[in-house]
Design a protein around this motif. Structure first.
Motif, PDB file in Angstrom:
ATOM      1  N   GLY A   1       1.265  -1.343   0.267  1.00  0.00           N
ATOM      2  CA  GLY A   1      -0.053   0.630   0.097  1.00  0.00           C
ATOM      3  C   GLY A   1       0.645   1.381   0.046  1.00  0.00           C
ATOM      4  N   LEU A   2       0.740   1.792  -1.526  1.00  0.00           N
ATOM      5  CA  LEU A   2       1.106   3.261  -1.210  1.00  0.00           C
ATOM      6  C   LEU A   2       0.441   4.731  -1.380  1.00  0.00           C
ATOM      7  CD1 LEU A   2       4.040   1.820  -4.264  1.00  0.00           C
ATOM      8  CD2 LEU A   2       4.198   2.034  -1.760  1.00  0.00           C
ATOM      9  N   GLY A   3       0.434   4.796   0.152  1.00  0.00           N
ATOM     10  CA  GLY A   3       0.164   6.278   0.299  1.00  0.00           C
ATOM     11  C   GLY A   3      -0.038   7.789  -0.266  1.00  0.00           C
ATOM     12  N   HIS A   4      -0.755   8.542  -0.560  1.00  0.00           N
ATOM     13  CA  HIS A   4      -0.815   9.666  -1.236  1.00  0.00           C
ATOM     14  C   HIS A   4      -0.446  10.937  -0.519  1.00  0.00           C
ATOM     15  CE1 HIS A   4      -4.093  10.318  -2.306  1.00  0.00           C
ATOM     16  NE2 HIS A   4      -4.903  11.666  -1.808  1.00  0.00           N
ATOM     17  N   ASP A   5      -1.073  10.734   0.922  1.00  0.00           N
ATOM     18  CA  ASP A   5      -1.142  11.663   1.695  1.00  0.00           C
ATOM     19  C   ASP A   5      -1.013  11.456   3.438  1.00  0.00           C
ATOM     20  OD1 ASP A   5      -3.703   9.482   1.969  1.00  0.00           O
ATOM     21  OD2 ASP A   5      -4.566  11.040   1.924  1.00  0.00           O
ATOM     22  N   GLU A   6       0.037  10.920   3.381  1.00  0.00           N
ATOM     23  CA  GLU A   6       0.433   9.957   5.211  1.00  0.00           C
ATOM     24  C   GLU A   6       0.731  11.230   5.366  1.00  0.00           C
ATOM     25  OE1 GLU A   6       3.057   9.480   8.270  1.00  0.00           O
ATOM     26  OE2 GLU A   6       3.257  10.980   6.071  1.00  0.00           O
ATOM     27  N   GLU A   7       0.995  12.305   4.946  1.00  0.00           N
ATOM     28  CA  GLU A   7       2.160  14.008   5.833  1.00  0.00           C
ATOM     29  C   GLU A   7       0.148  15.153   6.425  1.00  0.00           C
ATOM     30  OE1 GLU A   7       4.231  14.119   7.346  1.00  0.00           O
ATOM     31  OE2 GLU A   7       5.976  12.787   5.897  1.00  0.00           O
TER      32      GLU A   7
END
Ligand SMILES: CCCCCCCC/C=C\CCCCCCCC(=O)NCC(=O)O
Ligand SMILES: [Zn+2]
Ligand SMILES: [Zn+2]
Length: 522
Positions: free
Chosen positions: A204-210
């Protein structure tokens, strides 16, 4: 000076003297009589018989190593910055998607790997294993980065991926594109070599973790839940290999995060009548707010060192300290209060002692000759495992204690549960075995992740969440997180690729060897 106060001072002096004497005698007695208690970090499984799963080894030609580095640099050069929950760099995220498809052709063309876009820009990969009886695991990383301004003192532009003395500089090199690219590069190499897993896994590669992962990780979890997926364990970013970061520790240590701190973002605001700056009130809204903020800084949250998983970290590492630290770490029941006072002196170690208080935004005023009608500040707390969100909010209210200051919770959550790390903890032991296979000189210990990760959204579909990548941190490196001169050495990036390459294969073991199984083999 009156006779009475002189007597009182003498009494206090004698009391301190007596206390010091009793304390010294106790310490001497303990040194002489108590057998120092230390964990043998390598007990049990080290001698156990592991099923051999790493059949494919990784040999890279100079050209392949050049390509691997070029792929990583290209990833750093795309400014996938998250500013707020509603302001992420959508065109950069689209460009990043294009890069992944270009540099990992096997993954995207393989009939084995299923790829889905989630929440528009996050990625979910499913790699089915040949044995459906084995519970799947999941690797996580995130594509987005925090903003970076070259003017803050970077030695190279933050999105240049410039190479300086064997290091690649750039935002995302340790948080967290080294894992994004490392995981996919490892899978690409495995597929090129004909690998098919026995155990199903997900990436899973998130685009809004920050900015809290509300569109990426949250939607990936929803999708997996709708499919009834339960995970053996999850491995995400977080802790790392610390080499010289912990003063007094002999040799490097890999800390695997078994939990993460909670968080509270609190907004403080003051509203006052606006007016002409030539006739100011005695106290301005800015002044009232500044005093409240100052009170929070001057009254840190209570010391809780020893009441959370940080205790296990120090107990596991105790045998790697010289005396007297080894003795202190091995007897935290006695020395926690003393050690807390040493650890709290530095920001990196203070984070393990208490809930931290960080004033991160302060806004007010529109013109130099107008008394502003409104002032606001945001304070970000990272909550120690032994405290709750509710307890932190109550302490904030009582410290601010000014009815003119409005206190609102913007968002927050409790500290995360503690994942298992005993001899039968599958994920922990697989990660540990992979680390020690690559770096036999490392001591492996459980740790607490002081930052937050996408993995916290996965707690309903797995019991065990770990936070680790083998990024090597030397003194000063933790400050590069969200700071200036974020960088990774080329050697370390290659090690990260190899780590995931080995880890994926090590997960194909059917079950862990029984504890102590090899101890009688001679
Ligand atoms: C045992 C005492 C010494 C320990 C030293 C710890 C070194 C810390 C290493 C890494 C820093 C932790 C970063 C964790 C990942 C954070 C991910 C992130 O930025 N998330 C967003 C957020 O938390 O706001
Ligand atoms: Zn991160
Ligand atoms: Zn981050």
């Amino acid at each position: 000076m009156t006779g009475h106060s002189a007597q009182w001072k003498l009494f206090k002096f004698l009391k301190v003297l007596l206390f010091s004497f009793i304390f010294s005698i106790t310490v001497l007695f303990l040194v002489a009589t108590v057998r120092t208690f230390t964990f043998d970090a390598d007990a049990g499984l080290q001698l156990g018989k592991w099923e051999n799963t790493t059949a494919i080894s990784l040999h890279l030609s100079p050209q392949q190593r050049k390509n691997l580095l070029a792929n990583f640099k290209a990833a750093i050069q795309i400014p996938t910055v998250s500013f707020t929950e509603t302001n992420v760099s959508t065109s950069a995220l689209r460009e990043f998607d294009g890069l992944l498809r270009k540099v990992f052709p096997k993954i995207f063309s393989s009939s084995l790997v299923q790829h889905e876009m989630v929440g528009n820009y996050s990625h979910l990969f499913t790699v089915p294993g040949s044995d459906p009886d084995l519970e799947p695991y999941m690797l996580l990383a995130h594509i987005d980065v925090v903003p970076a301004d070259e003017a803050d003192g970077w030695d190279a532009p933050p999105f240049s991926a410039q190479e300086i003395n064997g290091f690649i500089y750039g935002r995302g090199t340790i948080d967290n594109k080294q894992s994004v690219m490392g995981i996919l590069q490892a899978l690409e190499y495995l597929l090129e070599r004909g690998y098919t897993p026995r155990r199903t896994f997900y990436i899973g590669l998130g685009h809004d973790e920050e900015v809290n992962g509300l569109h990426g990780a949250v939607n990936i979890v929803k999708l997996l839940k709708s499919r009834g997926v339960k995970l053996q364990y999850v491995l995400d970013e977080g802790l790392a290999v610390l080499d010289g970061v912990i003063s007094g520790l002999d040799g490097p240590a890999a800390l695997i995060g078994i939990s993460e701190k909670g968080q509270a973002t609190v907004k403080l605001s003051v509203s006052t009548p606006p007016g002409h700056s030539s006739m100011p009130p005695r106290e301005s809204g800015i002044g009232i707010l500044a005093s409240a903020v100052k009170r929070l800084e001057e009254n840190p949250m209570p010391r809780l060192f020893g009441y959370g998983p940080e205790r296990g970290t120090f107990e596991h590492l105790a045998h790697k300290f010289g005396l007297p630290l080894r003795f202190i770490m091995s007897n935290l029941w006695l020395f926690s209060p003393l050690l807390s006072r040493v650890l709290e002196r530095k920001p990196v170690t203070n984070a393990f002692v208490r809930t931290t208080t960080a004033v991160t935004m302060f806004n007010s005023g529109v013109k130099i000759n107008i008394i502003p009608s409104y002032a606001e500040a945001f304070v970000n707390f990272r909550i120690h495992s032994a405290q709750t969100l509710q307890e932190v909010l109550e302490l904030v209210e009582s410290t601010v204690s000014d009815e003119r200051v409005k206190v609102e919770l913007v968002n927050g959550f409790d500290p995360l549960p503690i994942s298992s790390y005993d001899e039968q903890a599958f994920g922990f032991q697989i990660i540990k075995k992979t680390v020690q296979g690559m770096f036999p000189q490392l001591t492996v210990a459980p740790g607490i992740c002081v930052g937050n990760t996408d993995s916290r959204h996965y707690k309903d579909i797995t019991q065990d969440i770990y936070r680790f990548a083998p990024s090597w941190f030397k003194p000063g490196d933790p400050q590069r997180f969200h700071g200036v001169n974020e960088r990774i050495s080329i050697k370390n990036y290659e090690e990260i690729v190899l780590f995931y390459f080995q880890l994926i294969q090590n997960n194909d073991i059917r079950k862990l060897p029984p504890p102590h199984s090899g101890q009688h083999e001679l």
